[in-house]
Write an enzyme that holds these catalytic residues in place. Structure first.
Site, short mmCIF file in Angstrom:
data_model
loop_
_atom_site.label_atom_id
_atom_site.label_comp_id
_atom_site.label_asym_id
_atom_site.label_seq_id
_atom_site.Cartn_x
_atom_site.Cartn_y
_atom_site.Cartn_z
N ASP A 127 36.72 33.32 49.67
CA ASP A 127 38.08 33.62 50.09
C ASP A 127 38.02 34.18 51.50
O ASP A 127 36.95 34.57 51.98
CB ASP A 127 38.72 34.65 49.14
CG ASP A 127 40.22 34.82 49.35
OD1 ASP A 127 40.81 34.10 50.17
OD2 ASP A 127 40.82 35.70 48.70
N SER A 128 39.18 34.25 52.15
CA SER A 128 39.20 34.83 53.49
C SER A 128 38.95 36.33 53.43
O SER A 128 38.40 36.92 54.36
CB SER A 128 40.54 34.56 54.16
OG SER A 128 41.60 35.13 53.41
N CYS B 119 41.28 31.33 46.21
CA CYS B 119 42.36 31.46 47.19
C CYS B 119 43.27 30.25 47.03
O CYS B 119 42.78 29.11 47.02
CB CYS B 119 41.78 31.52 48.60
SG CYS B 119 43.00 31.39 49.93
N GLU C 58 45.26 43.37 52.10
CA GLU C 58 43.92 43.31 52.67
C GLU C 58 43.54 44.63 53.34
O GLU C 58 42.40 45.06 53.27
CB GLU C 58 43.84 42.16 53.68
CG GLU C 58 42.49 41.96 54.30
CD GLU C 58 41.46 41.36 53.35
OE1 GLU C 58 40.25 41.58 53.58
OE2 GLU C 58 41.86 40.68 52.38
N CYS D 111 49.50 33.97 45.31
CA CYS D 111 48.45 34.36 46.27
C CYS D 111 47.56 35.34 45.55
O CYS D 111 48.05 36.31 44.94
CB CYS D 111 49.07 34.99 47.51
SG CYS D 111 47.85 35.73 48.65
N HIS E 193 45.73 37.66 46.58
CA HIS E 193 45.86 39.04 47.06
C HIS E 193 46.91 39.81 46.26
O HIS E 193 46.75 41.01 46.02
CB HIS E 193 46.26 39.07 48.54
CG HIS E 193 45.11 38.93 49.49
ND1 HIS E 193 44.49 37.72 49.74
CD2 HIS E 193 44.46 39.85 50.25
CE1 HIS E 193 43.51 37.91 50.62
NE2 HIS E 193 43.48 39.19 50.96
#
Length: 256
Positions: free
Chosen positions: A7-8, A70, A148, A177, A179
């Site tokens: 994932d980022s 993600c 994040e 998402c 997150h």
């Protein structure tokens, strides 16, 4: 069993925690990309390059499976990654839980990043699984970035804005998402107990085990190690990750 998650940023924590609960004996390798996040505003070619780089960085660990934890990355880069790694290494993507939300019945909303909201991919999921159901796409600008950073004030503001754009008769919200999974309790507190939340983490963890021909063994010895990569470099768990229950759960493990 050794599983890489890509994932980022820390959005992969919810899926990693679901895998840890299902298989305490599995080694987990978290491959994040802080040097190039967020991925959402990038082109398909750029996202694909970043996902491939994240997976390749962890191949020396000898993974049995790779999970793209993600939604945005799964939309753009899942097939190129599968073309490179399968059938040698199974690759599992992340799909918003539109089908179970539609099966529940009643109008529902999909909270997602601006890049995913209104995308052909999301529209296709709604058309395939929720035809005839009232579905409201709700873009949540800034929410993933706030999560994040573990910026509680910005998270609350972004959640409040999204809730204002969610129709009052909404019976469920799909968190589109990964997150957003990390602040699920905050979202529930704003929407109220009458609104069910649907996340993909548990389903992705279960699909990963299926692809490996393995079963959940939550009672297995807690021997699984944790390794972290940051844009290809061996790293420690980001400090922001430890602010969330999923991150704290994972950090309380052997680190190899």
């Amino acid at each position: 069993m050794r599983i890489v998650l890509v994932d980022s940023g820390i959005g992969l924590l919810s899926t990693a925690a679901a895998l840890r609960e299902a298989r305490p004996d599995a080694d987990l390798i978290l491959s994040m990309d802080p040097d190039h996040m967020p991925w959402g505003p990038r082109s398909t070619a750029e996202i694909t390059r970043r996902v491939l780089a994240g997976a390749r960085a962890a191949l020396a660990e000898g993974p049995d499976a790779v999970v793209v934890a993600c939604n945005t990355a799964s939309v753009h880069a899942l097939e190129p990654l599968r073309a490179e790694l399968e059938p040698r290494i199974p690759v599992v993507g992340t799909v918003p839980a539109v089908k179970p939300a539609a099966d529940r019945g009643g109008p529902f909303a999909i909270w997602a990043t601006p890049a995913t909201t209104g995308s052909p991919y999301q529209r296709g999921l709604v058309e395939r699984f929720a035809r005839g159901t009232a579905v409201t796409p709700v873009a949540c600008p800034g929410l993933a970035d706030a999560v994040e950073r573990a910026d509680s004030s910005s998270v609350r503001d972004a959640v409040a804005r999204a809730a204002e754009r969610t129709p009052a008769d909404t019976s469920a919200v799909v968190l589109g998402c990964t997150h957003y999974d990390l602040v699920e309790e905050w979202i529930s507190a704003v929407l109220g107990d009458g609104v069910a939340l649907f996340t993909a983490a548990g389903a992705v963890a279960a699909q990963t085990l299926r692809r490996l021909g393995a079963e959940a063994r939550p009672g297995a010895p807690r021997t699984g190690a944790l390794r972290v990569y940051a844009s290809g470099r061996p790293a420690e768990m980001p400090e922001a990750a430890l602010r969330y229950p999923a991150g704290a759960l994972l950090a309380a493990e052997p680190v190899g």
